[in-house]
Design a protein around this motif. Sequence first.
Motif, PDB file in Angstrom:
ATOM      1  N   LEU A   4       8.753 -14.011   6.508  1.00 18.80           N
ATOM      2  CA  LEU A   4       7.921 -13.970   6.746  1.00 18.80           C
ATOM      3  C   LEU A   4       6.813 -12.164   7.205  1.00 18.80           C
ATOM      4  O   LEU A   4       6.114 -12.496   7.843  1.00 18.80           O
ATOM      5  N   ASP A   5       8.353 -11.686   8.034  1.00 18.67           N
ATOM      6  CA  ASP A   5       7.916 -10.477   8.512  1.00 18.67           C
ATOM      7  C   ASP A   5       7.665 -10.597   9.961  1.00 18.67           C
ATOM      8  O   ASP A   5       6.837  -9.844  10.182  1.00 18.67           O
ATOM      9  N   PHE A   6       7.080 -11.738  10.389  1.00 21.05           N
ATOM     10  CA  PHE A   6       7.198 -11.696  11.928  1.00 21.05           C
ATOM     11  C   PHE A   6       8.404 -11.084  12.972  1.00 21.05           C
ATOM     12  O   PHE A   6       9.486 -10.793  12.205  1.00 21.05           O
ATOM     13  N   LYS A   7       7.412 -10.340  13.796  1.00 27.73           N
ATOM     14  CA  LYS A   7       8.216 -10.454  15.181  1.00 27.73           C
ATOM     15  C   LYS A   7       8.294 -10.530  16.362  1.00 27.73           C
ATOM     16  O   LYS A   7       6.711 -10.894  16.673  1.00 27.73           O
ATOM     17  N   PHE A   8       8.913 -10.295  17.240  1.00 29.80           N
ATOM     18  CA  PHE A   8       8.861 -11.309  18.391  1.00 29.80           C
ATOM     19  C   PHE A   8       9.341 -10.478  19.427  1.00 29.80           C
ATOM     20  O   PHE A   8      10.062  -9.591  19.069  1.00 29.80           O
TER      21      PHE A   8
END
Length: 760
Positions: free
Chosen positions: A560-564
């Motif tokens: 879902l293209d999340f970056k952490f």
Amino acid sequence: MEMWKWFEKLARSLREAGQEASVNLLEELSDHVGELEIERADALLPEARALAKSLQNPWLEVFVGHWEMRNRLDNKLEGESALPDVVALFERAHRADAIDCPQSVCATQDLVDCYANIDAIGFAAENRAAIAETLQRIDPSWNCFLCHSTLYASTLNAESRHEEALAWLEAQEKKLHAAGIDADLQSSRTGPLMALGRVEEALRILEAEAAKDADGDNYMWESDRQNTQVMHALALAKLGRDEEAWATLPPWERTAPPNQLRWIDAAAILLTRAPERNTWQLGSSFQAALEQLSRNGSHRLLIQNALIVARLALSRGARWSAGRLLTLARQHLPSLKTDAGAAASLDALEAEISRSTPPPLPVAADELLNWLSEQETRNPETEIDWLLAAHHQRPDDQPLATLAASAMQACGAPAEGENLLRAWLEHHPAVAPGDAAIQLFNSLLNRGELERGEQLAHHFDAVEPPFACWCRARIAAHEQRWADVIPQAESALRAEPERESLLRLLAEALQKQQRFAEAAAAWRRLADVLEEPSPALWDHMICATAAGDWDAVRASAARLDFKFDSSSGPINEDWEWAIIRYFDNGEPYDYYARRTGPVTARILENSVPRRAQHVLDEIVFDATFLEPAPEDEEARKRFVYTYAFIHTLRAGEYGPSWQVEGAHPGEARLKALIASLEQHGHQVWLYDSEYEIKDQETDQSLPGVYFTIASNPASSAHALHKLLIQETQDLPLGLSWLRLAEHCGADATAHRAIIERYGL
């Protein structure tokens, strides 16, 4: 003792006993009824009944019963369906321990309204006698005097004795004025005035009522406001002021059942001059309202309005719809106490329907489905006659049968569609389940016909067991029997391992059972077979997070293209503010939080006093927005999204919340107080900084302060009480923490004095 005075006395005694929540419950019940918040009133009733029982208060029992009946009789227009409960309440209100209760008078109103919903003409004389007897027990100082005076006039109107109704209202109004009561019965005159053709007079009254409401001179409950609106539109329609009438009518979907009937009255006039508005969609809405009257056992109301709606159907060429309404109305004829011309009216309608002719098929029966699919605009009411004619010629054609049933459903006739599908299946017992079976089951489920749904499943046990399991899984989910969903869904999936609806059912059931690891696996299976997997990936993250499977969470988040900030382990970001919604006994409670990940947050707001504490809980939420963002760009910048709570990962374990309020001690002093409380491990949540209070002794407005303290789990309420005394002893105006002081058994005199002085 007048009813609201009694209630105020009860409320005062409950508050003194520390039962503020009980007072709020009772006030909310009557408010929800008056504001047409029908479902919310229903949700409060079990708790209100339990309160009356726990207090062993017969008067309160009658009070709660009356407001239940107001919701059922006024807001839902129940008739025979409510009669046993109304009679039981009337009997309860007249026992020795309740007869002196002011609300017992209102039990007559409930009984009369119920009989009026059943057959206002047939029961008019009996209703008048009951009202007259009740009016002898009260005087004009009672609110009930207005209600029963209006009710008596309505019995006269039911028998078309409109002049007598007006004379009665005038006489009752004189009694009010003679007793020094500044009240009138003007709004009750509008119905008989319009019936007598004195529409201009009625309109002036309605405009005056609307003006008072708009100016704030006379607060109206939504039930009264909506009634005024619809009656206003009806008067305008009768006067030929059509554009104003359409503009005045509230949206149908936001109109309560009693006002929907007046809406139909207005529409019947307006649609004769605007036939383009007489659509099948409007007819479907009307028919759904009549179906509810039928279920309610409101026999006369059903027949009267079926006559209107059927003729509207005929005027738009909907012969089948008109005939269906005639059949429905005839079913209620035997339940009327007095015929009063009803049978003759239905005979006249039948003659009108018989003079109309069904439209001929536009093409051959075997070409109809293709022809319909090519049409740019569709009208299911027109199509029903064609489809039924084609179905008669081709009884084995399943698509024709299912489309005919769909057209019936679109026109507000799901039961007729079900009968058609059931008949088709009975004539084709060996056919594997197809569109007809699926459509029939979905319709039964949507209408709550679960026993018939089980019968359908049983029919397919031998022919197609996986379909039978699918039916039973859906029924169990409908009844929220989540444990029963799982084996049925798993059994069906063995035959169809990639069927989307089954995977979703299984995943939802496992999640409801808090079997989060298994639910995450099911959501992941679903995501892998969907063309658009995003919704399933979000659900997968919820369950994987609750199960503590952070690698799985990160895998779906990556899709879902999340970056952490971190690359492994638990996700603990510092993102935007959020509002998390909990439910307690059906009531929503919202708390501010900070998002820490895609579906995680930390609650930062203390819970409401006497509610479960959630502050510093680390929780999982459903990322679907519960409230839409405002359209205004500036407002959207300040907007905080609301999400539904799902699961607690780690509890903050703080004690209950205690409220502190009073005169603001100044910013510096307040900061020092809060800092001291937090140094001792308590959590403080400060509310509106522009809060104002009024000093009753000096009549001056002062800045106020209101905050809650969630107590340190390692401390005690007594320690917090002592700390507050220590930290506020130098404040000249003081602060109050009444409930905490009472809980500790301390002298609360000073706290009550502060509350009284500042009107807290």
